[in-house]
Scaffold this motif. Sequence first.
Motif, mmCIF file in Angstrom:
data_model
loop_
_atom_site.group_PDB
_atom_site.id
_atom_site.type_symbol
_atom_site.label_atom_id
_atom_site.label_comp_id
_atom_site.label_asym_id
_atom_site.label_seq_id
_atom_site.Cartn_x
_atom_site.Cartn_y
_atom_site.Cartn_z
ATOM 1 N N UNK A 282 0.858 -1.190 0.000
ATOM 2 C CA UNK A 282 0.000 0.000 0.000
ATOM 3 C C UNK A 282 0.889 1.233 0.000
ATOM 4 N N UNK A 283 0.458 2.265 -0.724
ATOM 5 C CA UNK A 283 1.171 3.541 -0.595
ATOM 6 C C UNK A 283 0.290 4.697 -1.036
ATOM 7 N N UNK A 284 0.572 5.849 -0.434
ATOM 8 C CA UNK A 284 -0.044 7.090 -0.847
ATOM 9 C C UNK A 284 0.688 7.530 -2.103
ATOM 10 N N UNK A 285 -0.061 7.781 -3.180
ATOM 11 C CA UNK A 285 0.610 8.103 -4.449
ATOM 12 C C UNK A 285 1.071 9.549 -4.543
ATOM 13 N N UNK A 286 0.522 10.425 -3.660
ATOM 14 C CA UNK A 286 0.884 11.840 -3.754
ATOM 15 C C UNK A 286 2.382 12.042 -3.508
ATOM 16 N N UNK A 287 3.022 11.154 -2.752
ATOM 17 C CA UNK A 287 4.474 11.293 -2.512
ATOM 18 C C UNK A 287 5.249 11.268 -3.827
ATOM 19 N N UNK A 288 4.687 10.550 -4.821
ATOM 20 C CA UNK A 288 5.344 10.466 -6.133
ATOM 21 C C UNK A 288 4.770 11.457 -7.123
ATOM 22 N N UNK A 289 3.428 11.520 -7.115
ATOM 23 C CA UNK A 289 2.757 12.179 -8.239
ATOM 24 C C UNK A 289 2.288 13.597 -7.919
ATOM 25 N N UNK A 290 2.443 14.024 -6.656
ATOM 26 C CA UNK A 290 2.048 15.368 -6.258
ATOM 27 C C UNK A 290 0.588 15.645 -6.569
ATOM 28 N N UNK A 291 0.342 16.776 -7.210
ATOM 29 C CA UNK A 291 -1.036 17.211 -7.421
ATOM 30 C C UNK A 291 -1.742 16.480 -8.567
ATOM 31 N N UNK A 296 -5.456 12.275 -0.738
ATOM 32 C CA UNK A 296 -5.765 11.119 0.101
ATOM 33 C C UNK A 296 -5.796 9.804 -0.659
ATOM 34 N N UNK A 297 -5.251 9.788 -1.893
ATOM 35 C CA UNK A 297 -5.337 8.554 -2.709
ATOM 36 C C UNK A 297 -4.315 7.508 -2.241
ATOM 37 N N UNK A 298 -4.823 6.340 -1.916
ATOM 38 C CA UNK A 298 -3.967 5.197 -1.551
ATOM 39 C C UNK A 298 -4.098 4.126 -2.633
ATOM 40 N N UNK A 299 -2.955 3.587 -3.058
ATOM 41 C CA UNK A 299 -2.986 2.497 -4.034
ATOM 42 C C UNK A 299 -2.680 1.198 -3.297
ATOM 43 N N UNK A 300 -3.523 0.213 -3.540
ATOM 44 C CA UNK A 300 -3.358 -1.079 -2.867
ATOM 45 C C UNK A 300 -3.142 -2.163 -3.917
ATOM 46 N N UNK A 301 -1.998 -2.825 -3.818
ATOM 47 C CA UNK A 301 -1.726 -3.977 -4.667
ATOM 48 C C UNK A 301 -1.958 -5.218 -3.822
ATOM 49 N N UNK A 302 -2.960 -5.999 -4.208
ATOM 50 C CA UNK A 302 -3.380 -7.129 -3.392
ATOM 51 C C UNK A 302 -2.514 -8.357 -3.693
ATOM 52 N N UNK A 303 -1.981 -8.949 -2.647
ATOM 53 C CA UNK A 303 -1.120 -10.123 -2.799
ATOM 54 C C UNK A 303 -1.878 -11.416 -2.570
ATOM 55 N N UNK A 304 -1.174 -12.413 -2.089
ATOM 56 C CA UNK A 304 -1.774 -13.746 -1.942
ATOM 57 C C UNK A 304 -2.121 -14.093 -0.498
ATOM 58 N N UNK A 305 -2.051 -13.104 0.396
ATOM 59 C CA UNK A 305 -2.383 -13.387 1.789
ATOM 60 C C UNK A 305 -3.882 -13.706 1.913
ATOM 61 N N UNK A 306 -4.255 -14.289 3.022
ATOM 62 C CA UNK A 306 -5.652 -14.596 3.295
ATOM 63 C C UNK A 306 -6.489 -13.307 3.256
#
Length: 319
Positions: A282-291, A296-306
């Motif tokens: 998970x990460x907040x994309x604003x740290x990279x992409x700014x405006x 408040x946008x969070x990107x979630x890459x879902x893995x193989x956990x339960x």
Amino acid sequence: MEPLDRSTRWPYDEQGELREFHYQRFGSPTVAAAEEALGELDGGTALLFPSGAGATTALVLSVLAPGDTIAVAEGGYYGTGLTFAALAHWGLRVVEFDQTGAPPDGVQLIWLEAPTNPYLTMPDLEAAAAHPAPVVVDATVATPIQLRPLEHGADFVLHSATKYLAGHDDALLGAIVCRDATTADELRTFRSNTGIVAAPDAAWLLLRGLKTLELRVKRQAETAALLAERLRAHPAVETVRYPGFGGLLSFDVADAETARKVETSTRVIVNATSLGGVMSLIESRARWEGERVPPGLLRLSVGLEDSETLWADLEQALG
Ligand code: PLP
């Protein structure tokens, strides 16, 4: 598993003539085996590059000329924009357009993303195929399990194979899959001569990753669909973007401060960039992409956990 051959040179034959493989920059057995496997999945001729961005650079420099313009999907991977910007002083021009509609006239290449990272919009492939310019589809997030763009009229598929295809966050790799074999030959020659060549180790990790790709993607999609549904019902979550397939989603919380609190409060889901691996990130994309993105946008890459473990983790982080 196929053997890993790291050699940089192979002997000429008994008559002193070239064999299929002679010097690694021109081609190597492990890279060729991985290209064969990926080409079969996407229904074209695959070529590997040292990263997704390297594949983008090679394709653009190989098929375009100074002064040419790319129509690129707005809201797509911000790094692709940085790659194009780095090529601006070689005469490359770029216009953004809404990929859910038809591309603009007067461009020499169309660059779509299926779906965009992190907005998760899908392109209108039919409208793009009707345009006279060649069409590239960055299908990193869809993978060939969910979408085979060459069957929808695209000329090239681009993958950051670093993501789902290799799948374990331990190989940096890119790929271009070409519909036309002659164009693929030209791109291969360009690659050999410019040296934008993938390493056998990374190619071997791709070969291994491809063996579980379908299983991983299906499971990640199932979990992502469940998490998207629950996030939609959560009072702290404003917008959820999920195209209905694949393992990537994004959602908005109130502001940058809340996003930072959520991403640093997860215990199972790792706070790191990248996507498509077996571990959830998970990460907040604003740290990279700014405006370019909501704060408040969070990107979630879902893995193989339960899936219930992941939901419990998100719930406590959002609470
Ligand atoms: N395309 C998409 C959709 C991506 O998400 C990324 C990387 O995040 C890239 C291309 C670039 O790939 P790489 O990091 O392998 O250079």
